[in-house]
Enzyme design. Structure first.
Site, PDB file in Angstrom:
ATOM      1  N   ASP A   1       0.864  -1.167   0.000  1.00 21.50           N
ATOM      2  CA  ASP A   1       0.000   0.000   0.000  1.00 21.50           C
ATOM      3  C   ASP A   1       0.913   1.233   0.000  1.00 21.50           C
ATOM      4  O   ASP A   1       2.106   1.139   0.309  1.00 21.50           O
ATOM      5  CB  ASP A   1      -0.951  -0.001   1.197  1.00 21.50           C
ATOM      6  CG  ASP A   1      -2.155   0.920   0.952  1.00 21.50           C
ATOM      7  OD1 ASP A   1      -2.080   1.767   0.023  1.00 21.50           O
ATOM      8  OD2 ASP A   1      -3.160   0.816   1.674  1.00 21.50           O
TER       9      ASP A   1
HETATM   10  C1  BGC Z   1      -4.997   3.311  -0.116  1.00 20.53           C
HETATM   11  C2  BGC Z   1      -5.054   2.273  -1.213  1.00 20.53           C
HETATM   12  C3  BGC Z   1      -4.915   2.935  -2.549  1.00 20.53           C
HETATM   13  C4  BGC Z   1      -3.627   3.717  -2.580  1.00 20.53           C
HETATM   14  C5  BGC Z   1      -3.371   4.422  -3.890  1.00 20.53           C
HETATM   15  C6  BGC Z   1      -3.807   4.235  -0.262  1.00 20.53           C
HETATM   16  O1  BGC Z   1      -3.956   5.326   0.571  1.00 20.53           O
HETATM   17  O2  BGC Z   1      -4.993   2.683   1.137  1.00 20.53           O
HETATM   18  O3  BGC Z   1      -6.262   1.563  -1.134  1.00 20.53           O
HETATM   19  O4  BGC Z   1      -4.982   1.995  -3.583  1.00 20.53           O
HETATM   20  O5  BGC Z   1      -3.652   4.696  -1.566  1.00 20.53           O
HETATM   21  O6  BGC Z   1      -4.192   5.513  -4.058  1.00 20.53           O
END
Ligand code: BGC
Length: 708
Positions: A246
């Site tokens: 993540d």
């Molecule tokens: C989120 C993810 C997301 C990623 C990219 C993160 O803050 O937890 O679910 O895919 O950002 O935007």
């Protein structure tokens, strides 16, 4: 480019040709403002959340990733449109595997049309904590329902030749302190609950990627957790795809790489120069790097993103809108309908009061990285200023007032925003029917303090209901809500965040053009006090990033001090908790009404190789409808499990008076328990009781059998 070769063979051929720096270039993104330094190479990005550079010399295209939980994110910034489907939790309320496939396929098509070849949707964290601000992005509280549904979403998506991703692995079940929290849970509980949803989803779909989560699990960050990544995901489940962190979930190079992390996002804090140096110094073996690279390339070959790259085109949102409406109609749950208050009869009703925030212009959506920019922009902003920014409350321009007026053409339909209860009550008093639209906004990056409706809406509803006995409440929420007024209103409809065509779908349900068929994928408890954790565990100050820090990513990368959450309810997630604790609930898991009625009879149980149940389902009312028939199993007492678990279901379409025989075969995995000593699944010997019916708390048919 020989498509006759297997994806693994093709990947091997490429890996053999690659230099170390080419290999490393595949193992990280190119940065994101505020989250990590931005590489000069990021100019090739399509504007999505993630971008991995191409290797033109070897014909390897860039990976263009976009968030796509309930539609493609951020289209507005690119001057484009995408369809907003009903939120993910809503889609789970359809219990409809074909609809889930269609959901994924639509997202896949629209990603391709916008030049993306990878989706970052597929959220499947179990709703252990329903106040989690991302509950709307996930698929409810049952691992089998959630796993099967996400599997179909991934299948539909990947059939469009887009890399799919399932997230957030694992146990990122609340947003508060997500970068620091250490989740404590025993192995058996995690394997049988949160991890099982991922296991089933991957088994059904071969999704290309798994995104590891921000939090720590039993001491180690999920993105450097050997047990989660190497032992379970890659070895026990034989996952062939790649693990990406993540955004800022990576905290080391050598440790994370050895634990099974293949790719860092969004930048290269650890998996760039630092990893390259570690390889050169011999700390990280080349074979480990080759395995990471192989996994990424084989997934690209297997999904078709190399043989059939996306081309930018015009997004067919007209088709998208139709799909979104159809799925919304299958997702809206009728929770209460006293004296057949619904459906409304358009030819008889003379006056309707439509009450509630923004019900004249739009319906609510969930925020954060899932946020879809609706065509037309945010309904509550002046025309031309429909920007969406982080945690703005976005109301999709789908107007309940207009949709209701379009149905009740001969009625006087009046609107009151409900901000002044007295004037709303005055309007309700004069109307044949009062329809109150109530909402609870939620988003990534926050949790709800309570499941109560905000902004005095409970009071508004109670006052309207006391002025008008024909009060219908339509809920726009991403989580369950408590309803102190439930006994006072005539009807309750849970519309969730219903997407681009939400109002049309709601109107079709209210006026009976569509017979509701959805069932709750999550329990609605009576109060916060009934939850396994009556109060959400909040992080201490030192476990969150300092708002004055201009580069908070540095402290996060290094690791914020941990704080602890103990998921000591263990296996008892959702309905399993309320069953085990013998708690009354407001509306149980699996519950939902219809405008017709069904009866269940003649259960037969056949325990051949797999258990097979068959029973008769009859539409005893006067409308066609679809009934979701649910099967639960109570395991032998020696298994020490919660009272029952969902093990199967079937959605059956029936005309008035029609009967069908329904047969459901039970996957033995769904009857198994995880044996920690043997480190594997086991079907305990003993007596199994199977219960069949319309909801987890209404199971008229019962049969038992001995297994093994
Ligand atoms: C989120 C993810 C997301 C990623 C990219 C993160 O803050 O937890 O679910 O895919 O950002 O935007």
């Amino acid at each position: 480019m020989n498509t006759a070769l297997s994806p693994d063979r093709r990947a091997d051929l490429v890996v053999k040709e690659m230099t170390l720096s080419e290999k490393i270039s595949l193992l990280h993104g190119t940065g994101m403002e505020g989250l990590s330094p931005i590489s000069p190479l990021a100019t090739g990005s399509n504007g999505g959340a993630g971008y991995v550079v191409a290797i033109p010399r070897l014909g390897i295209p860039a990976i263009q990733m976009s968030d796509a939980a309930y539609g493609v994110r951020h289209s507005g910034d690119n001057g484009r449109y995408s369809t907003a489907l009903p939120d993910d939790l809503a889609s789970a309320a359809s219990w409809d595997l074909d609809a889930a496939y269609e959901y994924g396929a639509l997202i896949g098509r629209e990603l391709r049309d916008q030049g993306y070849n990878m989706s970052l949707g597929g959220g499947v964290n179990l709703a252990r904590e329903p106040r989690d601000g991302r509950t709307f992005e996930y698929l409810g509280e049952d691992p089998i329902l959630a796993g099967k549904m996400v599997g179909q979403v991934m299948k539909g998506l990947q059939a469009q030749h887009v890399l799919g991703d399932i997230k957030h692995y694992a146990l990122n079940d609340q947003e508060s302190g997500r970068n620091a929290v250490n989740v404590n849970i025993d192995k058996r509980s995690m394997r049988e609950s949160d991890l099982l949803a991922f296991e089933i989803g991957l088994r059904e779909s071969n999704a290309a990627a798994v995104m590891c989560s921000y939090n720590r699990v039993n001491g180690d960050y999920a993105c450097e957790n050997k047990y989660l990544l190497n032992d379970v995901l890659k070895k026990a489940w034989n996952f062939k795809g790649f693990v990406l962190s993540d955004w800022q979930g990576t905290h080391s190079a050598a440790k994370a790489s050895a634990a099974g992390l293949d790719h860092e996002e969004p930048g290269e804090v650890f998996f760039g120069e630092e990893l390259e140096k570690a390889v050169k110094s011999g700390t990280v073996p080349m074979s480990e790097i080759d395995d990471h690279v192989h996994r990424i390339l084989r997934s690209m070959f297997a999904t078709g993103v190399i043989d059939d790259p996306p081309h930018r085109g015009v997004v067919d949102i007209m088709r998208g809108f139709e799909v979104a409406q159809r799925i919304a109609e299958q997702s809206i749950v009728l929770l209460k309908n006293d004296r057949s208050q619904l459906p409304l009869d358009a030819s008889h009703v003379r006056t309707i009061a439509v009450i509630g925030a923004h019900a004249d212009v739009g319906m609510l959506s969930g925020g954060g990285s899932a946020q879809v920019d609706p065509p037309g922009g945010n309904a509550i902003m002046p025309p031309g200023q429909g920007r969406t920014f982080w945690q703005a409350h976005i109301w999709f321009p789908t107007s309940p007032l207009k949709a209701i007026r379009a149905k009740a053409t001969s009625a006087k339909v009046q609107y009151n925003p409900g901000t002044d209860a007295a004037s709303a009550v005055a309007l309700a008093r004069t109307a044949d029917v009062a329809i109150v639209f109530a909402h609870q906004w939620e988003s990534e990056g926050m949790d709800l303090d309570t499941l109560s409706l905000p902004e005095n809406q409970d009071d508004l509803i109670a006052q309207v209901a006391s002025a008008n006995p024909h009060t219908v409440v339509v809920l726009e929420t991403g989580s369950p809500v408590t309803m102190p007024w439930a006994s006072q209103v005539a009807a309750i409809v849970e519309a969730w965040y219903p997407g681009t065509r939400g109002a049309e779908a709601v109107a079709n349900i209210l006026f009976g053009d569509v017979n509701p068929s959805a069932k709750l994928p999550i329990t609605f408890p009576k109060s916060d006090a009934d939850l396994p954790h009556p109060a959400l565990v909040k992080p201490p100050k030192q476990s969150t990033s300092d708002p004055a820090d201009p580069e908070p990513w540095r402290a996060i990368a290094k690791g914020l001090p941990a704080f602890q959450i103990g998921y000591d309810e263990g296996l008892k997630v959702g309905y399993k908790w309320y069953d085990a604790e013998k708690k009354e609930v407001l509306f149980p898991f699996g519950y939902g009404l219809s405008y017709t009625t069904y009866s269940y009879s003649d259960l037969k149980l056949n325990s051949g190789k797999n258990v097979q149940l068959s029973f008769r389902l009859t539409n005893t009312g006067s409308r066609s409808g679809s009934e979701i028939a649910e099967v639960y199993a109570a395991l032998p007492a020696s298994a020490a499990e919660p009272p029952k678990r969902l093990v199967g279901w079937s959605k059956v379409k029936l005309d008035p008076g029609e009967s069908k025989n329904v047969t459901i075969e039970i996957d033995p995995l769904y009857l198994s328990i995880f044996d920690v000593n043997k480190d594997g699944w086991e079907l305990p010997a003993g007596e199994y009781t199977f219960l069949v019916g319309p909801s987890s708390r209404n199971l008229p048919l019962k049969a038992a059998t001995q297994l093994q």
